[in-house]
Write a protein that holds these residues in place. Structure first.
Motif, PDB file in Angstrom:
ATOM      1  N   SER A  96       0.852  -1.197   0.000  1.00 32.99           N
ATOM      2  CA  SER A  96       0.000   0.000   0.000  1.00 32.99           C
ATOM      3  C   SER A  96       0.885   1.244   0.000  1.00 32.99           C
ATOM      4  O   SER A  96       2.084   1.168   0.270  1.00 32.99           O
ATOM      5  CB  SER A  96      -0.899   0.001   1.238  1.00 32.99           C
ATOM      6  N   THR A 127      -2.392   9.720   6.732  1.00 38.09           N
ATOM      7  CA  THR A 127      -1.552   8.520   6.789  1.00 38.09           C
ATOM      8  C   THR A 127      -0.087   8.863   6.577  1.00 38.09           C
ATOM      9  O   THR A 127       0.802   8.260   7.182  1.00 38.09           O
ATOM     10  CB  THR A 127      -2.056   7.462   5.768  1.00 38.09           C
ATOM     11  N   PRO A 226     -10.723  -1.232  -6.125  1.00 37.50           N
ATOM     12  CA  PRO A 226     -10.708  -0.951  -4.685  1.00 37.50           C
ATOM     13  C   PRO A 226      -9.489  -1.570  -3.983  1.00 37.50           C
ATOM     14  O   PRO A 226      -9.281  -2.777  -4.060  1.00 37.50           O
ATOM     15  CB  PRO A 226     -12.008  -1.583  -4.187  1.00 37.50           C
ATOM     16  N   GLY A 227      -8.724  -0.706  -3.325  1.00 40.59           N
ATOM     17  CA  GLY A 227      -7.533  -1.199  -2.630  1.00 40.59           C
ATOM     18  C   GLY A 227      -6.464  -1.740  -3.562  1.00 40.59           C
ATOM     19  O   GLY A 227      -5.656  -2.574  -3.161  1.00 40.59           O
TER      20      GLY A 227
ATOM     21  N   TRP B 249      -3.552   5.013   8.078  1.00 46.12           N
ATOM     22  CA  TRP B 249      -4.843   5.589   8.489  1.00 46.12           C
ATOM     23  C   TRP B 249      -5.911   4.563   8.809  1.00 46.12           C
ATOM     24  O   TRP B 249      -6.803   4.831   9.620  1.00 46.12           O
ATOM     25  CB  TRP B 249      -5.334   6.599   7.459  1.00 46.12           C
ATOM     26  N   THR B 273      -3.037  -0.991   8.061  1.00 49.90           N
ATOM     27  CA  THR B 273      -2.161   0.112   7.670  1.00 49.90           C
ATOM     28  C   THR B 273      -2.879   0.916   6.588  1.00 49.90           C
ATOM     29  O   THR B 273      -3.585   1.856   6.881  1.00 49.90           O
ATOM     30  CB  THR B 273      -0.791  -0.422   7.231  1.00 49.90           C
ATOM     31  N   GLY B 274      -2.733   0.523   5.324  1.00 50.00           N
ATOM     32  CA  GLY B 274      -3.394   1.238   4.231  1.00 50.00           C
ATOM     33  C   GLY B 274      -4.768   0.660   3.919  1.00 50.00           C
ATOM     34  O   GLY B 274      -5.314  -0.163   4.666  1.00 50.00           O
ATOM     35  N   THR B 275      -5.318   1.089   2.805  1.00 49.31           N
ATOM     36  CA  THR B 275      -6.592   0.566   2.337  1.00 49.31           C
ATOM     37  C   THR B 275      -6.460  -0.928   2.023  1.00 49.31           C
ATOM     38  O   THR B 275      -5.471  -1.346   1.431  1.00 49.31           O
ATOM     39  CB  THR B 275      -7.028   1.323   1.069  1.00 49.31           C
ATOM     40  N   ALA B 276      -7.436  -1.701   2.420  1.00 46.51           N
ATOM     41  CA  ALA B 276      -7.382  -3.152   2.197  1.00 46.51           C
ATOM     42  C   ALA B 276      -7.336  -3.463   0.698  1.00 46.51           C
ATOM     43  O   ALA B 276      -8.003  -2.797  -0.089  1.00 46.51           O
ATOM     44  CB  ALA B 276      -8.603  -3.806   2.822  1.00 46.51           C
ATOM     45  N   PRO B 277      -6.563  -4.471   0.315  1.00 48.14           N
ATOM     46  CA  PRO B 277      -6.533  -4.916  -1.092  1.00 48.14           C
ATOM     47  C   PRO B 277      -7.830  -5.656  -1.394  1.00 48.14           C
ATOM     48  O   PRO B 277      -7.886  -6.873  -1.352  1.00 48.14           O
ATOM     49  CB  PRO B 277      -5.315  -5.834  -1.139  1.00 48.14           C
ATOM     50  N   GLN B 278      -8.860  -4.856  -1.694  1.00 44.79           N
ATOM     51  CA  GLN B 278     -10.234  -5.345  -1.617  1.00 44.79           C
ATOM     52  C   GLN B 278     -10.539  -6.512  -2.565  1.00 44.79           C
ATOM     53  O   GLN B 278     -11.242  -7.445  -2.194  1.00 44.79           O
ATOM     54  CB  GLN B 278     -11.175  -4.169  -1.881  1.00 44.79           C
TER      55      GLN B 278
END
Lengths: 409, 409
Positions: A96, A127, A226-227, B249, B273-278
């Protein structure tokens, strides 16, 4: 007054108009939130079907070689490199944005071990500041957070590394990358640029500015889903000396020899940690085809024109309705978004979304509209301001208000 | 001598036989590499199609709320928790195994700040040792790497944290989790278990053993797909005191308030940590449905039976052909794999793969066969040993040898 017909005429003359067909967008929706989650490129589902049914289900483990999964982070990184002014072998897809920022900030402090200050900016996306704070704690550095207008004057010979985001997530204000990078170098500091809100919406000239490091995410203007996995740039001149702390096996010079001691890969692979999030990398790589044949100067010109149009229309229609411009009026200082402040911003944005005009809200009071020039139309801007005008004039945001204050990334 | 008919009879009586239909496997292939990349659960493509076309393309940014993307890492973590003896709210899906190991090792050294030793094991999967080495460097600790048989005697009151993998990737040897955890606690140390080669192939009793932390990957026995996101377990009693260093975040108590200072979430979310690897999380969550209604003791019984069968057949058919058993003969000390050593292991494995019998090679000489009990059949084991016998007797590995030494993860 600018008419909707004039906007439609701009769309008809738009040299990027054909790119909209590269995306699968709902016909009844205006989407001005591509700086939060980019729209889906139309080629992604077919590519994913192949990845799942042919490569994973049928190819199984063999696909790491036979379907070229293994070099996908490098290959996709090279495609991103072309969008951000980097050379081949300087960008790789991994993890990320936050995790990549941790890697480069620690690495940078190690390259300037005699200095003890990480310079960051108070209004940066949180972040970035959280990660810089953790890096400072772990490396014994001081995190110095300053206001945006103090950045230039705060770069002195105590600073090991400057950590900034090219375009601010809230205001859309854009740094002069070339000037700040030069100032950092004159002071003997290194610089890290976060490109989350610029890459894919405008040309970025990392090597043109002699930037040292950059990070960015795959899910905004790059449309990776997404992500989507993020990327990291390391200027070629730094690669040999770079020691990043997340020393996983995929960053090893020879990961499949399973040796006991860590020896970093000679090139950009040393920025890898664990196994690449392959389904995400595959989606991102396919998504980048939406940029094929696109001149980034033309992309930027359209982005600027969309932003200027939004501001002009807001001036014409929203005066006295409680909205104020929260982005620079000067396009030269702006990224690819226009933000408006309104005291009831959250409810207003919910009312807009109920009318299928999707922007974003950022606490406490920001209505954020992002312009992805590959698929946003001039008429979308007209329709957005028109809807906003109606909502504000009729106080529809109060009637239509959504009381559940749910979070949207 | 064990006959193929006897193996087929075991398959007919197998209480897990119906689970194989939950996977999309090529009909002509024997797959004994589910401990490198699990086979594809048959429900994944439809779930991914919905995620792409309905949730991403149509729902756009709204899907973080409307399609429940936002709580997917927690929800999927809770599903994994049931496979590893953890409680709700103790497991979350995030990042890669290596990145998660970095988080928990740093956090653990902070919880035992008066101690300065990280105890690791020399034959562990290299990434675990590389990460532990980096953590030691950053925290001023000493990394003490010992041989497997020295682990128990090396746990003393200088040790802050013990970092081990439950089942060894090469030999398949399994630690007694309960005994080692108890020994670590008696010495006042914390323990981190890497479950990459055990979760999903046998019951794991993290809370039953009072383990402190665990990490593991989603792409082996959990069948989440190539580079599937990993997970991390933190025992509930430690959550309030746990300070992990990758403070992105999504680990914040209120990520969408965008506050300047980091304040960790009260629960397991602080490991984000970061945005989930969706897209990866969605595939993994769907994949876990393959475990529905599966009794983990029955799963383990089949895994043991498959391993014992492999060893018996190897004894009967491979004696004198240059193969030696490289896994424990005692099932109580074994995970869900059997490894054979052969001087020409690489070429032999390539010859097997050419016959569509897929195992794995691990340098310098290990033929590794993993048994995913949800889809591996007893007859597969018979066919594998039969093919191996033929290859070794005829030196077919020499004729069929693949000269390009490509890497397979």
């Amino acid at each position: 007054m600018i008419t909707r017909e004039q906007c439609a005429a701009l769309d008809a003359a738009d040299p990027l108009a054909h790119c909209r067909a590269r995306f699968n967008l709902p016909a009844d929706t205006i989407y001005l939130d591509g700086n939060s989650l980019g729209a889906m490129p139309a080629n992604v589902p077919a590519r994913m079907k192949t990845a799942l049914e042919d490569e994973w289900a049928h190819g199984l483990i063999r696909s790491w070689n036979d379907a070229d999964w293994y070099p996908a982070p490098q290959r996709t990184g090279n495609k991103i490199a072309k969008l951000i002014g980097a050379g081949p072998g300087e960008v790789i897809v991994a993890d990320s944005t936050s995790v990549n920022l941790f890697k480069v900030l620690v690495a940078a402090t190690r390259m300037r071990a005699e200095r003890r200050v990480i310079l960051a900016e108070r209004t940066n996306f949180p972040t970035d500041v959280y990660i810089a704070s953790s890096v400072a704690q772990m490396t014994g550095c001081e995190l110095r957070c300053v206001d945006p207008e103090e950045v230039m004057s705060s770069i002195d010979d105590s600073v090991a590394v400057v950590s900034l985001t090219h375009v601010n997530y809230k205001s859309g204000k854009r740094y002069d990358m070339e000037a700040v990078t030069r100032k950092a170098h004159e002071a003997g500091a290194l610089i890290v640029w976060d490109l989350c809100h610029s890459a894919g919406a405008m040309p970025v000239h990392l090597n043109g500015c002699e930037a040292d490091f950059a990070v960015g995410c795959g899910y905004k203007y790059l449309n990776g889903g997404p992500g989507a996995p993020a990327y990291v740039f390391v200027a070629k001149r730094h690669l040999a000396d770079l020691n990043q702390p997340l020393t996983g096996w995929h960053g090893h010079a020879k990961p499949f020899e399973f040796t006991h001691d860590y020896a970093p890969h000679a090139g950009i692979d040393r920025m890898l940690t664990g196994t690449a999030p392959q389904l995400g990398v595959i989606a991102l790589e396919a998504a980048l085809e939406a940029f094929e044949g696109v001149d980034l100067e033309v992309l930027r010109a359209k982005s600027v024109a969309l932003g200027n149009l939004m501001i002009e229309l807001a001036d014409q229609h929203l005066a006295g309705l409680g909205c104020t411009l929260a982005s620079p009026r000067d396009a030269g200082q702006r990224g690819s978004q226009v933000s408006l402040a309104h005291a009831e911003g959250y409810a207003v944005m919910q009312a807009l979304i109920a009318r299928k005009v999707i922007g974003d809200f950022r606490a406490p009071d920001i209505l954020r509209f992002g312009f992805a020039p590959l698929y946003v139309r001039y008429a979308d801007i007209w329709d957005t301001v028109s809807a906003l005008k109606d909502i504000l004039e009729t106080c529809a945001w109060d009637n239509e208000a959504f009381h559940a204050r749910k979070s949207v990334t």
